[in-house]
Design a protein around this motif. Structure first.
Motif, PDB file in Angstrom:
ATOM      1  N   UNK A  58     -14.626  53.235  29.240  1.00 57.38           N
ATOM      2  CA  UNK A  58     -13.519  52.554  28.570  1.00 57.38           C
ATOM      3  C   UNK A  58     -12.435  53.529  28.121  1.00 57.38           C
ATOM      4  N   UNK A  61      -7.269  55.200  23.491  1.00 57.32           N
ATOM      5  CA  UNK A  61      -5.830  55.441  23.351  1.00 57.32           C
ATOM      6  C   UNK A  61      -5.624  56.682  22.479  1.00 57.32           C
ATOM      7  N   UNK A 237     -10.407  49.626  17.021  1.00 53.46           N
ATOM      8  CA  UNK A 237     -11.263  50.284  18.015  1.00 53.46           C
ATOM      9  C   UNK A 237     -10.508  51.178  18.996  1.00 53.46           C
ATOM     10  N   UNK A 238     -11.107  52.342  19.245  1.00 55.60           N
ATOM     11  CA  UNK A 238     -10.785  53.194  20.393  1.00 55.60           C
ATOM     12  C   UNK A 238      -9.320  53.607  20.483  1.00 55.60           C
ATOM     13  N   UNK A 239      -8.718  53.897  19.357  1.00 56.74           N
ATOM     14  CA  UNK A 239      -7.332  54.339  19.340  1.00 56.74           C
ATOM     15  C   UNK A 239      -7.148  55.368  18.214  1.00 56.74           C
ATOM     16  N   UNK A 267     -17.789  43.782  12.986  1.00 57.10           N
ATOM     17  CA  UNK A 267     -17.316  42.399  13.000  1.00 57.10           C
ATOM     18  C   UNK A 267     -15.805  42.299  12.982  1.00 57.10           C
ATOM     19  N   UNK A 268     -15.115  43.422  12.669  1.00 54.18           N
ATOM     20  CA  UNK A 268     -13.649  43.405  12.632  1.00 54.18           C
ATOM     21  C   UNK A 268     -13.109  44.465  13.594  1.00 54.18           C
ATOM     22  N   UNK A 272     -20.060  43.426  15.967  1.00 52.27           N
ATOM     23  CA  UNK A 272     -20.740  42.815  14.825  1.00 52.27           C
ATOM     24  C   UNK A 272     -22.161  43.372  14.660  1.00 52.27           C
ATOM     25  N   UNK A 312     -18.559  37.785   6.770  1.00 53.31           N
ATOM     26  CA  UNK A 312     -18.145  36.835   7.797  1.00 53.31           C
ATOM     27  C   UNK A 312     -17.694  35.500   7.205  1.00 53.31           C
TER      28      UNK A 312
ATOM     29  N   UNK B 419     -23.314  47.004  22.665  1.00 56.56           N
ATOM     30  CA  UNK B 419     -22.120  46.141  22.803  1.00 56.56           C
ATOM     31  C   UNK B 419     -20.930  46.787  23.503  1.00 56.56           C
ATOM     32  N   UNK B 423     -16.734  45.865  23.414  1.00 50.18           N
ATOM     33  CA  UNK B 423     -15.622  46.825  23.247  1.00 50.18           C
ATOM     34  C   UNK B 423     -14.644  46.694  24.408  1.00 50.18           C
ATOM     35  N   UNK B 424     -15.184  46.452  25.607  1.00 53.30           N
ATOM     36  CA  UNK B 424     -14.321  46.292  26.773  1.00 53.30           C
ATOM     37  C   UNK B 424     -13.484  45.019  26.633  1.00 53.30           C
ATOM     38  N   UNK B 427     -10.873  45.728  23.685  1.00 50.30           N
ATOM     39  CA  UNK B 427      -9.899  46.745  24.081  1.00 50.30           C
ATOM     40  C   UNK B 427      -9.361  47.533  22.905  1.00 50.30           C
ATOM     41  N   UNK B 428      -8.720  48.687  23.186  1.00 42.66           N
ATOM     42  CA  UNK B 428      -8.209  49.559  22.120  1.00 42.66           C
ATOM     43  C   UNK B 428      -7.244  48.814  21.199  1.00 42.66           C
ATOM     44  N   UNK B 429      -7.428  48.994  19.898  1.00 47.49           N
ATOM     45  CA  UNK B 429      -6.502  48.422  18.915  1.00 47.49           C
ATOM     46  C   UNK B 429      -6.688  46.937  18.666  1.00 47.49           C
ATOM     47  N   UNK B 430      -7.641  46.298  19.340  1.00 45.73           N
ATOM     48  CA  UNK B 430      -7.862  44.868  19.133  1.00 45.73           C
ATOM     49  C   UNK B 430      -8.762  44.600  17.941  1.00 45.73           C
ATOM     50  N   UNK B 431      -9.230  43.355  17.803  1.00 43.16           N
ATOM     51  CA  UNK B 431     -10.217  43.091  16.758  1.00 43.16           C
ATOM     52  C   UNK B 431     -11.337  42.195  17.291  1.00 43.16           C
ATOM     53  N   UNK B 432     -12.469  42.288  16.643  1.00 47.56           N
ATOM     54  CA  UNK B 432     -13.691  41.660  17.155  1.00 47.56           C
ATOM     55  C   UNK B 432     -13.960  40.280  16.570  1.00 47.56           C
ATOM     56  N   UNK B 433     -13.048  39.757  15.720  1.00 46.02           N
ATOM     57  CA  UNK B 433     -13.353  38.487  15.038  1.00 46.02           C
ATOM     58  C   UNK B 433     -13.699  37.374  16.029  1.00 46.02           C
ATOM     59  N   UNK B 437     -19.168  38.279  21.762  1.00 43.75           N
ATOM     60  CA  UNK B 437     -20.311  38.977  21.162  1.00 43.75           C
ATOM     61  C   UNK B 437     -20.409  38.686  19.665  1.00 43.75           C
ATOM     62  N   UNK B 438     -19.261  38.615  19.015  1.00 43.96           N
ATOM     63  CA  UNK B 438     -19.232  38.300  17.577  1.00 43.96           C
ATOM     64  C   UNK B 438     -19.625  36.849  17.334  1.00 43.96           C
ATOM     65  N   UNK B 441     -23.199  35.940  17.245  1.00 39.30           N
ATOM     66  CA  UNK B 441     -24.094  36.630  16.304  1.00 39.30           C
ATOM     67  C   UNK B 441     -23.653  36.596  14.854  1.00 39.30           C
ATOM     68  N   UNK B 442     -22.421  36.211  14.561  1.00 42.96           N
ATOM     69  CA  UNK B 442     -21.888  36.497  13.230  1.00 42.96           C
ATOM     70  C   UNK B 442     -22.619  35.760  12.100  1.00 42.96           C
TER      71      UNK B 442
END
Lengths: 511, 511
Positions: A58, A61, A237-239, A267-268, A272, A312, B419, B423-424, B427-433, B437-438, B441-442
């Motif tokens: 992946x 950034x 994530x990842x930046x 979770x954010x 999660x 959550x 997970x 993450x894929x 993506x970078x800079x996004x959020x998992x809400x 996957x969230x 399981x949340x």
């Protein structure tokens, strides 16, 4: 018993002078306990490999043209259009291996210097809150006066090894030059190690220049004996953004230690699942550390862990939770996997200095210390998940830290301490108050509290039925009243002031 | 996000019905962590040998003619005039070796049965305070109504595995027959394991008879499947009184498990040095356990540790201190040295339910759990060093225990939980809400608090700026309101009532 009473009276008066309570002295701490391990060795390797998969498959950034240039030159797959990098796992590990396992940071007062790595434990004050609060003034946006008072308190609390980051924002100061006033306050109000802000190169460069002036050193000398410490967070994530990367590079180029802390709220900003959040934390920390080792091989860096979770139900961040405690232990295992010093934090999400603030902090402190964190950030004063620096929490935390410091003393076990002769002297059903063994040792035998009140209910009630938070408030006032600034050579102070004036002028002209 | 919001709303309403908060279910706990060791292996042996030296050289007072007879017959050196015994070290160790390493106790509700020993962890309610307190009624001597309400609360709190001893004294009941009313209340108000008072043989015998009636078992059957648990303290230093010894013998003869807990406050009832206090604790526990194994070889017994210290300024007992934490860990090491189940406690010396109460309790809980205590006594409700049972503290403790229970879950590490796919997706800079996957399981991903309030400051302020203690108060009221007694066969209840009436008559006539 008369001898005992006389000594007690002496001690009370010594401790109570000016209402300032007796504190345990500033003391370098070592952790002789085995770390608590929440992950099996197999699981450590699983997370290790998964995080390298993340970096390879992946990538991340890196929002800095300079960083992209360097990484491309190092042979990594760089996507300039998207400011994105994929990291070869072997390159990452080879880079991370260049970082030192242990290093020292000098304080302006040599007696306040610290070591990071190995079994060393250091407590650092809260950094970053926009607000502060105390029982008198309530909750309010931070001002420079509050900032200075909080630094004075951090200087006064022996439990705190270093001041660390800005305990509160100073919104009454001009944003462009605020860092200059703040650094000058750090240097003049405290002789403990402080942190310049790694938000861009300029703020770091000013901090390094000012530290050089305060210590009477040039930049080369400062690089040989680091005196500053700073922290960057990834934009999970990842930046990583450009300001953070530039600030980090400025620190590392000047030979000053840098903490790399992904901010992975499960979770954010991360998965999660705790294993997912830890995998992402590990990937982000390794990528940035690997990059900094490319900038300067052997640069002193610290692996930061800050994995917690959001609630959550409300989306609010939660701290000092069971998830936080386990992630903190796991983070320590990962850091040790790479032989890197480890940073954790004393966290809580309470809105006032109550039992919740205390139990969430204790969950954090125990996990951090028993996870063998070498540096515990936000160790005093953090409230509301970092939105508030609390004067009362600062004193309360100092008590909890002092207790943990005492917990880190081994039990002395020898012929004298098992005290069979004392038991013989006292005999069945007797008491040890007046025994010779007791008289010779009682003054230093036990931990002396800062905030805790162990009187019986009636005495406590007669003294006003005050809570631990009330008492912490009084102590904070007494410490501020008794505060005296540490000595600083007037010539150096003059040079510092000239620097601040010159830089303010430059910044004004540039604006 | 819409799906998430809908589920959130559902969950809030389920949790909030009648103001009773959602609790984690009652759950048997295992401790997969390695115990924290404060003593080296050499130091464990040093304390072991020193405590056997104490028993051989100094011996102990055993204030029971019956005990002196039995011990003399076993070949020990008994001084009848002084009710004193010296213990051969080899005899002690041979006796202690007869005790089982692990055993079960059945509850009236089989789903509330427990195992003591090995890596099992059980939390037991407060026992023994003369007073109780809540925010409405203040601090007061305990009455039978308070006793019953506290038992109802203990029954309602899932974090508590067993009720344990009397949460508060019932001073409004006649002292001679109080135990009968109290036992009847334990049996009818709770289906968790409870403890008869080991102050003499009569109180134990009544408890055993009543448990037999409640369970529909005879004494032989109860001996085969123990359903009770009791505790005795030594009269430290180096003495056990007759009532305690008689009660202990009555428990052991009836096949019911007994905890032996020396009360070794360093500086008062034991040496001022921690190693001395631990040596004395160990000597006293071993002597009484050895004696009980003489009474009934293989009797299920528990090694109790209760070493803390007095404040040398005031003479007041201190709890939840660094000394307490280290002594708790050391006690676990000693108990494991003898392959005995280990009991510790959740203690504090605070005079109100404040931050001190919370941080001293956390020091105790962490040390007890990480010292691998199998039974944590006084786990909910203890205040003022055991002088008060607090309703609010009971709920607050339940939160701290729930958190620790969650901390005892291993982290799941596998392909799914790390997970990478999530993450894929994000993506970078996004959020998992909203990530798949969230969403999957949340609802069960994170610990749900009982007392902690994680809302932001404004929401918390609009809701009344209530402290954790205020919230615990409301929860205690809601739990009492929602309380329903567990089912009990009416015929058994009738038999129980007949027994209580008959015994009250007998005791009145004997007086």
């Amino acid at each position: 018993m008369t001898r005992l009473s006389a000594r007690r009276a002496e001690r009370r008066s010594a401790a109570g002078s000016g209402g300032v309570p007796a504190q345990a002295p500033w003391r370098a701490l070592r952790n002789f306990y085995r770390p608590i391990e929440v992950l099996s060795a197999d699981h450590v390797e699983f997370i290790h490999e998964a995080s390298l998969d993340v970096l390879e498959r992946l990538g991340m950034d890196f929002w800095s043209g300079d960083a992209l240039d360097r990484l491309a030159r190092a042979g990594l797959v760089v996507d300039r259009a998207n400011q994105h990098v994929r990291f070869d796992r072997h390159w990452v590990m080879a880079q991370v291996a260049k970082a030192p396992a242990e290093f020292a940071i000098q304080a302006r007062n040599p007696a306040r210097s610290i070591v990071l790595g190995g079994d060393h434990v250091n407590f650092s004050g809260v950094g970053g809150p926009p607000n502060c609060s105390d029982l008198d003034g309530g909750r309010r946006p931070g001002t420079f006066k509050d900032f200075c008072d909080l630094v004075r308190l951090e200087q006064s609390l022996n439990a705190l090894h270093l001041v660390g980051g800005q305990p509160v924002a100073s919104i009454d100061l001009a944003a462009e030059t605020r860092h200059l006033d703040v650094y000058r306050a750090f240097i003049t109000l405290s002789d403990k190690i402080w942190s310049p802000s790694a938000l861009g190169r300029e703020r770091i460069d000013d901090g390094i220049d000012m530290m050089c002036l305060a210590a009477g050193l040039d930049r080369d000398a400062l690089a040989r004996t680091p005196m500053l410490l700073s922290n960057i967070n990834t934009n999970s994530p990842l930046r990583v953004d450009g300001a953070m990367l530039d600030g980090a590079v400025a620190m590392v180029e000047a030979g000053q230690p840098l903490i790399v802390t992904p901010f992975t709220l499960a979770g954010a900003m991360s998965p999660v699942s705790l294993a997912g959040a830890l995998t992402q934390q590990n990937a982000e920390a390794l990528a940035v550390i690997a990059y900094l080792q490319l900038v300067k091989p052997g640069a002193p860096v610290i692996y930061g862990g800050f994995t917690s979770n959001v609630d959550m139900k409300s989306g609010a961040p939660a701290f000092g939770t069971p998830e936080y405690a386990r992630a903190t232990l796991a983070g320590g295992q990962m850091a040790r996997r790479y032989k890197l010093p480890y940073r954790s934090s004393n966290t809580n999400a309470a809105n006032m200095v109550d039992a919740q603030a205390a139990y969430e902090s204790e969950m954090s402190i125990w996990a951090a210390v028993m996870g063998h964190a070498n540096l515990i950030y936000h160790a005093t004063g953090w409230l509301e998940g970092g939105l508030v620096a609390s004067f009362e929490k600062m004193v309360l935390d100092a008590e909890m830290l002092q207790m943990m410091a005492e917990f880190l003393r081994p039990i002395v076990v020898d012929k004298d301490s098992v005290a069979i002769d004392a038991m013989e002297e006292v005999g069945p059903g007797g008491h040890f108050f007046g025994a010779a063994h007791t008289m010779a040792r009682y003054e230093t035998a036990f931990y002396q509290p800062l905030v805790s009140d162990w009187r019986n209910f009636q005495s406590w009630q007669e003294a006003g039925s005050r809570s631990a938070t009330d008492r912490a408030h009084t102590i904070s006032k007494a410490l501020l009243k008794a505060y005296e600034p540490p000595p600083l050579d007037p010539a150096r102070l003059e040079a510092l002031d000239a620097f601040v004036a010159r830089r303010k002028g430059e910044i004004a002209r540039a604006a």
